[in-house]
Scaffold this active site. Structure first.
Site, mmCIF file in Angstrom:
data_model
loop_
_atom_site.group_PDB
_atom_site.id
_atom_site.type_symbol
_atom_site.label_atom_id
_atom_site.label_comp_id
_atom_site.label_asym_id
_atom_site.label_seq_id
_atom_site.Cartn_x
_atom_site.Cartn_y
_atom_site.Cartn_z
ATOM 1 N N ASP A 12 -1.963 1.088 7.258
ATOM 2 C CA ASP A 12 -1.109 0.854 6.086
ATOM 3 C C ASP A 12 -0.721 -0.615 6.000
ATOM 4 O O ASP A 12 -0.614 -1.179 4.920
ATOM 5 C CB ASP A 12 0.154 1.714 6.167
ATOM 6 C CG ASP A 12 -0.171 3.163 6.480
ATOM 7 O OD1 ASP A 12 -0.380 3.926 5.541
ATOM 8 O OD2 ASP A 12 -0.259 3.512 7.671
ATOM 9 N N ASP A 32 0.873 -1.178 0.000
ATOM 10 C CA ASP A 32 0.000 0.000 0.000
ATOM 11 C C ASP A 32 0.913 1.232 0.000
ATOM 12 O O ASP A 32 1.345 1.681 1.056
ATOM 13 C CB ASP A 32 -0.874 -0.033 1.260
ATOM 14 C CG ASP A 32 -1.878 1.116 1.284
ATOM 15 O OD1 ASP A 32 -2.153 1.693 0.218
ATOM 16 O OD2 ASP A 32 -2.393 1.419 2.374
ATOM 17 N N GLU A 36 -3.168 -1.972 -5.186
ATOM 18 C CA GLU A 36 -4.467 -1.469 -5.633
ATOM 19 C C GLU A 36 -4.305 -0.855 -7.006
ATOM 20 O O GLU A 36 -3.274 -0.267 -7.310
ATOM 21 C CB GLU A 36 -4.967 -0.360 -4.691
ATOM 22 C CG GLU A 36 -5.703 -0.863 -3.514
ATOM 23 C CD GLU A 36 -6.324 0.290 -2.714
ATOM 24 O OE1 GLU A 36 -6.454 1.401 -3.241
ATOM 25 O OE2 GLU A 36 -6.655 0.052 -1.540
#
Lengths: 169, 169
Positions: free
Chosen positions: A142, A7, A68
């Site tokens: 996170d 992330d 992502e």
């Protein structure tokens, strides 16, 4: 197989490495946050992210690095560009380390992990704790987000090429 | 001293290396565009930019790498993030290559080179041609912009620590 979820962020980049050969048995190998200071210049900050993540890749040799999909959560374009700096060097670490890159939309990741594509960060965190059999919820967000990204791969792609059903949470 | 100007983009990253010891005498050492294909994955694309630019740094050993300051020209945040990917690996190439990073606002660069902070790309291109004593205008704009960024350093910072006056165009 080993899966590295990341992330990316310029201030904090969360990461988590999991190992699995079946979805009922996902093991956490390592997770953490790479923090950089706004007081350091940008080249130092991206170097810290790149170097740390490259070390993780070298140590654990993941089969895939999962992110992502590109999407801006931010209203201010400069914030998007800065996040892009971090994501760019994460992609580079995958490329230079010979690790395949995969990415899924945030909603797909949340749905795979919690059953709800609009789940909140706390809910994701609880599911990650449960799925990895941890005594304590992974923190900060996170890290739990990075682990959710890694875990989602198992449910979206399956392991050994087979799609798997989502565990009941 | 040697100055490397870079205009980062995921599709095309322009760069230019100049050498100077006084503003009346700026010499072009090398300039070019690093092109990547949208058909390649993102990790391959940022690896191409990083590797090519690292080679330029290794060959020419610039004293400073100059960029435009963070600013989004784009309305769509995803485009900003993608540009950020390219800029991130450019900053990393500076960091890993031990090259100091400097950045100026686009308007300041244009003003230093043309006298007009809102100059168009053609005007910037013509001034770069004239200042570097080239027979032909540098093309495409990614290259002339990168060279303008490099040249602006000479006028903003001076060489040998002295600020210099802008040449009449």
């Amino acid at each position: 197989m080993r899966i590295l979820g990341v992330d990316p962020g310029l201030n904090r980049t969360g990461y988590g490495v999991i190992e699995t050969d079946r979805p009922e048995m996902i093991r956490l190998l390592e997770a953490g946050v790479i923090r950089t200071s706004p007081e350091d210049g940008i080249s130092r900050r991206v170097s810290d992210i790149y170097t740390h993540l490259s070390d993780v890749i070298e140590e654990f040799r993941p089969n895939v690095l999962v992110l992502e999909k590109l999407y801006s959560h931010y209203k201010h374009p400069t914030t998007s560009i800065l996040m892009g700096h971090a994501r760019g060097v994460v992609c580079l670490a995958a490329g230079m380390g010979g690790v395949r890159l995969e990415s899924y939309a945030a909603t797909r990741i949340k749905k795979a992990v919690t059953g709800n594509g609009r789940a909140g960060k706390h809910q994701v965190q609880r599911m990650v704790k449960s799925m990895l059999g941890l005594n304590k919820a992974p923190e900060p967000f996170d890290v739990s987000d990075a682990l959710a990204i890694a875990v989602s791969y198992v449910y979206i792609e399956g392991v050994k090429g087979e799609k798997v059903k989502r565990l009941k949470g």
